[in-house]
Design a protein around this motif. Structure first.
Motif, mmCIF file in Angstrom:
data_model
loop_
_atom_site.group_PDB
_atom_site.id
_atom_site.type_symbol
_atom_site.label_atom_id
_atom_site.label_comp_id
_atom_site.label_asym_id
_atom_site.label_seq_id
_atom_site.Cartn_x
_atom_site.Cartn_y
_atom_site.Cartn_z
ATOM 1 N N ALA A 7 41.265 43.510 40.376
ATOM 2 C CA ALA A 7 39.941 43.796 39.818
ATOM 3 C C ALA A 7 38.966 44.183 40.920
ATOM 4 N N ARG A 8 39.004 43.466 42.031
ATOM 5 C CA ARG A 8 38.123 43.768 43.159
ATOM 6 C C ARG A 8 38.392 45.183 43.683
ATOM 7 N N ASN A 14 36.162 52.410 41.500
ATOM 8 C CA ASN A 14 35.438 53.004 40.381
ATOM 9 C C ASN A 14 34.362 52.033 39.888
ATOM 10 N N PRO A 15 33.218 51.962 40.569
ATOM 11 C CA PRO A 15 32.186 51.004 40.180
ATOM 12 C C PRO A 15 31.535 51.295 38.829
ATOM 13 N N GLN A 16 31.731 52.479 38.271
ATOM 14 C CA GLN A 16 31.160 52.791 36.955
ATOM 15 C C GLN A 16 31.989 52.218 35.810
ATOM 16 N N LEU A 17 33.169 51.732 36.094
ATOM 17 C CA LEU A 17 34.043 51.152 35.080
ATOM 18 C C LEU A 17 33.387 49.909 34.486
ATOM 19 N N SER A 18 33.372 49.796 33.160
ATOM 20 C CA SER A 18 32.758 48.619 32.537
ATOM 21 C C SER A 18 33.610 47.381 32.808
ATOM 22 N N LEU A 19 32.975 46.224 32.771
ATOM 23 C CA LEU A 19 33.699 44.982 33.023
ATOM 24 C C LEU A 19 34.735 44.714 31.941
ATOM 25 N N ALA A 20 34.446 45.105 30.705
ATOM 26 C CA ALA A 20 35.421 44.926 29.623
ATOM 27 C C ALA A 20 36.662 45.776 29.875
ATOM 28 N N SER A 32 35.231 37.662 29.485
ATOM 29 C CA SER A 32 34.880 36.296 29.861
ATOM 30 C C SER A 32 35.934 35.688 30.786
ATOM 31 N N HIS A 33 37.187 35.935 30.473
ATOM 32 C CA HIS A 33 38.283 35.447 31.312
ATOM 33 C C HIS A 33 38.180 36.050 32.716
ATOM 34 N N LEU A 34 37.908 37.344 32.791
ATOM 35 C CA LEU A 34 37.701 38.009 34.078
ATOM 36 C C LEU A 34 36.550 37.357 34.833
ATOM 37 N N ASN A 35 35.428 37.163 34.157
ATOM 38 C CA ASN A 35 34.255 36.565 34.801
ATOM 39 C C ASN A 35 34.576 35.191 35.370
ATOM 40 N N ASN A 36 35.225 34.363 34.583
ATOM 41 C CA ASN A 36 35.533 32.999 35.020
ATOM 42 C C ASN A 36 36.469 32.983 36.225
ATOM 43 N N GLU A 37 37.536 33.748 36.172
ATOM 44 C CA GLU A 37 38.511 33.763 37.263
ATOM 45 C C GLU A 37 37.931 34.403 38.534
ATOM 46 N N PHE A 38 37.241 35.510 38.377
ATOM 47 C CA PHE A 38 36.651 36.219 39.509
ATOM 48 C C PHE A 38 35.664 35.304 40.231
ATOM 49 N N ALA A 40 35.459 31.994 40.076
ATOM 50 C CA ALA A 40 36.124 30.810 40.628
ATOM 51 C C ALA A 40 36.799 31.116 41.963
ATOM 52 N N ILE A 41 37.394 32.293 42.090
ATOM 53 C CA ILE A 41 38.145 32.630 43.298
ATOM 54 C C ILE A 41 37.251 33.220 44.389
ATOM 55 N N LEU A 42 36.370 34.138 44.024
ATOM 56 C CA LEU A 42 35.559 34.829 45.032
ATOM 57 C C LEU A 42 34.152 34.247 45.182
ATOM 58 N N GLN A 43 33.787 33.300 44.351
ATOM 59 C CA GLN A 43 32.476 32.656 44.403
ATOM 60 C C GLN A 43 31.313 33.627 44.172
ATOM 61 N N ILE A 44 31.574 34.682 43.406
ATOM 62 C CA ILE A 44 30.539 35.640 43.027
ATOM 63 C C ILE A 44 30.965 36.265 41.697
ATOM 64 N N PRO A 45 30.048 36.378 40.749
ATOM 65 C CA PRO A 45 30.416 37.012 39.473
ATOM 66 C C PRO A 45 30.731 38.501 39.677
#
Length: 55
Positions: A7-8, A14-20, A32-38, A40-45
């Protein structure tokens, strides 16, 4: 860990790609799963990371 790393890399490529869309492409069940894992691991949403990359 692998999916968050992927994901990173996709955000950088491609920063224009939507989070979904990013969540689906990286194998997360939803944004939401992406947000939580990202966060938790990188300490930044992912949305904040995306803004930093675009600057």
């Amino acid at each position: 860990m692998y999916r968050v790393r992927q994901a990173r890399q996709l955000i950088k490529a491609n920063p224009q790609l939507s989070l979904a869309q990013l969540a689906l492409e990286c194998g997360f069940s939803d944004q939401s799963h992406l947000n939580n894992e990202f966060n938790a691991i990188l300490q930044i949403p992912p949305a904040k990371y995306k803004k930093l990359i675009q600057q």
